[in-house]
Design an enzyme around this catalytic site. Structure first.
Site, PDB file in Angstrom:
ATOM      1  N   SER A 115      -3.231  -3.734  -0.897  1.00 21.64           N
ATOM      2  CA  SER A 115      -2.213  -4.393  -0.180  1.00 21.64           C
ATOM      3  C   SER A 115      -2.806  -5.607   0.235  1.00 21.64           C
ATOM      4  O   SER A 115      -3.688  -5.994   1.082  1.00 21.64           O
ATOM      5  CB  SER A 115      -1.936  -3.619   1.129  1.00 21.64           C
ATOM      6  OG  SER A 115      -0.630  -4.323   1.716  1.00 21.64           O
ATOM      7  N   ALA A 116      -1.738  -6.809   0.094  1.00 22.43           N
ATOM      8  CA  ALA A 116      -2.121  -8.216   0.323  1.00 22.43           C
ATOM      9  C   ALA A 116      -2.305  -8.469   1.824  1.00 22.43           C
ATOM     10  O   ALA A 116      -3.339  -9.289   2.193  1.00 22.43           O
ATOM     11  CB  ALA A 116      -1.440  -9.304  -0.588  1.00 22.43           C
ATOM     12  N   HIS A 117      -1.479  -8.007   2.437  1.00 27.75           N
ATOM     13  CA  HIS A 117      -1.378  -8.432   3.760  1.00 27.75           C
ATOM     14  C   HIS A 117      -2.598  -8.091   4.657  1.00 27.75           C
ATOM     15  O   HIS A 117      -2.898  -8.231   5.964  1.00 27.75           O
ATOM     16  CB  HIS A 117      -0.303  -8.053   4.542  1.00 27.75           C
ATOM     17  CG  HIS A 117       0.073  -6.425   5.173  1.00 27.75           C
ATOM     18  ND1 HIS A 117      -0.128  -6.271   6.394  1.00 27.75           N
ATOM     19  CD2 HIS A 117       0.550  -5.714   4.430  1.00 27.75           C
ATOM     20  CE1 HIS A 117      -0.034  -4.865   6.496  1.00 27.75           C
ATOM     21  NE2 HIS A 117       0.359  -4.313   5.347  1.00 27.75           N
ATOM     22  N   CYS A 145       0.898   2.619  13.020  1.00 27.50           N
ATOM     23  CA  CYS A 145       2.195   3.002  12.475  1.00 27.50           C
ATOM     24  C   CYS A 145       2.463   4.505  13.234  1.00 27.50           C
ATOM     25  O   CYS A 145       3.825   4.801  13.485  1.00 27.50           O
ATOM     26  CB  CYS A 145       1.800   3.904  11.151  1.00 27.50           C
ATOM     27  SG  CYS A 145       1.067   2.601   9.989  1.00 27.50           S
ATOM     28  N   THR A 181      12.606  -6.944 -10.119  1.00 27.67           N
ATOM     29  CA  THR A 181      12.158  -8.342 -10.227  1.00 27.67           C
ATOM     30  C   THR A 181      10.804  -8.714  -9.827  1.00 27.67           C
ATOM     31  O   THR A 181      10.468  -8.490  -8.548  1.00 27.67           O
ATOM     32  CB  THR A 181      13.392  -9.560  -9.959  1.00 27.67           C
ATOM     33  OG1 THR A 181      14.535  -9.199 -10.733  1.00 27.67           O
ATOM     34  CG2 THR A 181      12.846 -10.892 -10.169  1.00 27.67           C
ATOM     35  N   GLN A 214      -7.966  -0.672   2.968  1.00 26.12           N
ATOM     36  CA  GLN A 214      -8.896  -1.239   3.885  1.00 26.12           C
ATOM     37  C   GLN A 214     -10.012  -2.014   3.387  1.00 26.12           C
ATOM     38  O   GLN A 214     -10.767  -2.659   4.123  1.00 26.12           O
ATOM     39  CB  GLN A 214      -9.165  -0.135   5.095  1.00 26.12           C
ATOM     40  CG  GLN A 214      -8.160   0.151   5.995  1.00 26.12           C
ATOM     41  CD  GLN A 214      -7.537  -0.889   7.082  1.00 26.12           C
ATOM     42  OE1 GLN A 214      -8.629  -1.913   7.191  1.00 26.12           O
ATOM     43  NE2 GLN A 214      -6.342  -1.105   7.617  1.00 26.12           N
ATOM     44  N   ASN A 222      -8.610   3.751   8.047  1.00 26.92           N
ATOM     45  CA  ASN A 222      -7.849   2.433   8.939  1.00 26.92           C
ATOM     46  C   ASN A 222      -8.204   2.429  10.364  1.00 26.92           C
ATOM     47  O   ASN A 222      -8.192   1.556  10.972  1.00 26.92           O
ATOM     48  CB  ASN A 222      -6.339   2.398   8.725  1.00 26.92           C
ATOM     49  CG  ASN A 222      -5.803   3.589   8.542  1.00 26.92           C
ATOM     50  OD1 ASN A 222      -5.891   4.648   7.815  1.00 26.92           O
ATOM     51  ND2 ASN A 222      -4.643   3.524   9.545  1.00 26.92           N
ATOM     52  N   GLY A 265       0.811  -1.249   0.227  1.00 31.88           N
ATOM     53  CA  GLY A 265       0.164   0.196  -0.032  1.00 31.88           C
ATOM     54  C   GLY A 265       0.890   1.108  -0.023  1.00 31.88           C
ATOM     55  O   GLY A 265       0.271   2.442  -0.546  1.00 31.88           O
TER      56      GLY A 265
HETATM   57  C1  LIG Z   1      -1.846  -0.730   6.019  1.00 34.91           C
HETATM   58  C2  LIG Z   1      -2.356   0.593   5.125  1.00 34.91           C
HETATM   59  C3  LIG Z   1      -1.332   1.299   4.147  1.00 34.91           C
HETATM   60  C4  LIG Z   1       0.247   0.859   4.110  1.00 34.91           C
HETATM   61  O1  LIG Z   1       0.103  -0.546   3.309  1.00 34.91           O
HETATM   62  P1  LIG Z   1       1.460  -1.493   3.507  1.00 34.91           P
HETATM   63  O2  LIG Z   1       1.080  -2.506   2.539  1.00 34.91           O
HETATM   64  O3  LIG Z   1       1.535  -1.912   4.872  1.00 34.91           O
HETATM   65  O4  LIG Z   1       2.524  -0.505   2.857  1.00 34.91           O
HETATM   66  C5  LIG Z   1      -1.930   2.314   3.558  1.00 34.91           C
HETATM   67  N1  LIG Z   1      -3.099   2.731   3.614  1.00 34.91           N
HETATM   68  C6  LIG Z   1      -3.613   2.131   4.376  1.00 34.91           C
HETATM   69  C7  LIG Z   1      -5.292   2.635   4.546  1.00 34.91           C
HETATM   70  C8  LIG Z   1      -3.593   0.992   5.363  1.00 34.91           C
HETATM   71  O5  LIG Z   1      -4.458   0.345   6.185  1.00 34.91           O
END
Ligand SMILES: *Cc1c(COP(=O)(O)O)cnc(C)c1O
Length: 386
Positions: free
Chosen positions: A199-201, A325, A237, A179, A151, A71
């Site tokens: 973002s995958a996680h 964060c 890569t 989110q 978030n 993200g």
């Molecule tokens: C977690 C988050 C990000 C950051 O994503 P990462 O993959 O951890 O760098 C950015 N924006 C929002 C709203 C998030 O919740």
């Protein structure tokens, strides 16, 4: 000791089915997707199949997807890439006061380099007003960036409506959907967005991989240089195992979304109803209805979020205060200040975020342990008058 994870908005565990999809990419299918030989072509097939899966899921074309490291990189790429590409057209960016730091910090950086940024206010529920956006856009505006869901407080913005305004004005529109993707329906056409970060996680995939949607024809400079991967739009890569994991995670979310949503929303609503019944002087943060199905955020007056978090942690419960964060800094969350909380109230916030493996028993455990923790901390608090 019982362990209860209620911090899915910070990160999610990886689904075992995602790990199964990733595993072959570490040994038999380890090729570099840019290589011409069979190993490379095998990796390239995984890459392009994954791109198709993600594109279909958000209503995009595969050429409009750029894989990134997550993200933060996707957000930085849009702010920096659009500013560079359009600096001759204008130097004004519009965003909101409650964006993730991955948008706020690049915006501040651009301010140091000659750009003007308008940070739109939000109302007490965390909503951006479409009228404010309309008024903020000038003939120098090149980009608007407003997050899909916050978030911390879970408020969902009226992105489709905001997107209609930017479209009318002919200004690019980015949304940080980190989110929401995988959690609520996201379709780039319906949302009227030109750029979208994910973002995958945050949806049961691995860390360190994400994507950026860039609508066909939109101008954006390269942010990561040094190779011609992603048609020269993002060098390095390809993280094939991560990308395969992202795609598998998308499939699982896609196939179970309605069920998962309804389930998590029912647990969320229980917490929203029962916490104020058990603990006096609390305030729900975020929009009462227009919010993520898995987000609960309360200000618990007269105590400090950090102490509450540590006390809960000792009981095996993982929650969050502010956002992960910023929780190492002592500044209260910029989001809670932006919705009008005073510093004291903002310091005592508790974010509970639910997920795929949250059970009714987890919620029971929290509802059992939280009230005595709060009571004890309040008894020690100089702010609390009995
Ligand atoms: C977690 C988050 C990000 C950051 O994503 P990462 O993959 O951890 O760098 C950015 N924006 C929002 C709203 C998030 O919740």
């Amino acid at each position: 000791m019982k362990k209860v994870y209620l911090d899915y908005a910070a990160t999610t565990p990886v689904d075992p089915e995602v790990i199964a999809a990733m595993e072959p990419c570490f040994y038999e299918k380890f090729g570099n997707a840019s290589s011409l030989h069979a190993y490379g072509q095998e990796a390239k097939k995984i890459l392009e199949d994954s791109r198709q899966t993600l594109a279909d899921f958000i209503g995009a074309r595969p050429e409009e997807i750029i894989f990134t490291s997550g993200g933060t990189e996707s957000d930085n790429t849009v702010l920096s890439g659009v500013s560079c590409a359009l600096e001759k057209k204008g130097n004004h960016i519009v965003t909101s006061m409650i964006e993730h730091h991955a948008v706020i910090e690049p915006a501040k950086f651009l301010e140091k380099h000659g750009f003007k940024v308008t940070y739109l206010k939000v109302d007490k529920d965390g909503l951006v007003s479409p009228d404010d956006l309309k008024k903020a856009i000038t003939d120098k505006t090149i980009l608007v960036s407003i997050m899909h869901a916050n978030n911390e407080i879970g408020t969902l913005q009226p992105i489709a409506e905001l997107g209609r305004i930017t479209k009318e004005k002919g200004v690019y529109f980015h949304t940080d959907a980190v989110q929401t993707v995988g959690h609520v329906p996201v379709n780039v056409g319906e949302l009227n967005v030109d750029f979208l970060s994910l973002s995958a996680h945050k949806f049961y995939g691995p860390k360190g991989v994400g994507a950026l949607y860039v609508r066909q024809g939109c101008r954006m400079d390269t942010y990561m240089r040094g190779g011609d991967q992603e048609k020269g739009r993002r060098a390095s890569t390809h993280n094939i195992s991560g990308i395969a994991g992202l795609a598998r995670a998308i499939e699982l979310c896609r196939d179970n979304m309605d069920k998962e949503n309804a389930y998590q929303a029912s647990l969320r609503d229980r917490l929203i109803k029962e916490i104020p019944a058990l603990i006096p002087d609390v305030r729900l943060n975020g929009h009462p209805a227009q919010r993520l199905p898995n987000n609960v955020n309360f200000s618990i007056k007269y105590i400090e979020g950090e102490s509450m978090l540590l006390s809960l942690d000792m009981l095996g419960i993982a929650c969050s205060t502010g956002s992960a964060c910023t929780s190492s800094s002592l500044e209260p969350s910029h989001v809670l200040l932006a919705i009008g909380l005073d510093h004291e109230t903002a310091h005592g916030s508790l974010r509970i975020s639910l997920g795929r493996w949250t059970t009714g028993a987890d919620v029971d455990y929290l509802l059992e342990k939280l009230p005595p923790v709060v009571k004890k901390l309040r008894e020690m608090s100089p702010l609390y008058e009995k």
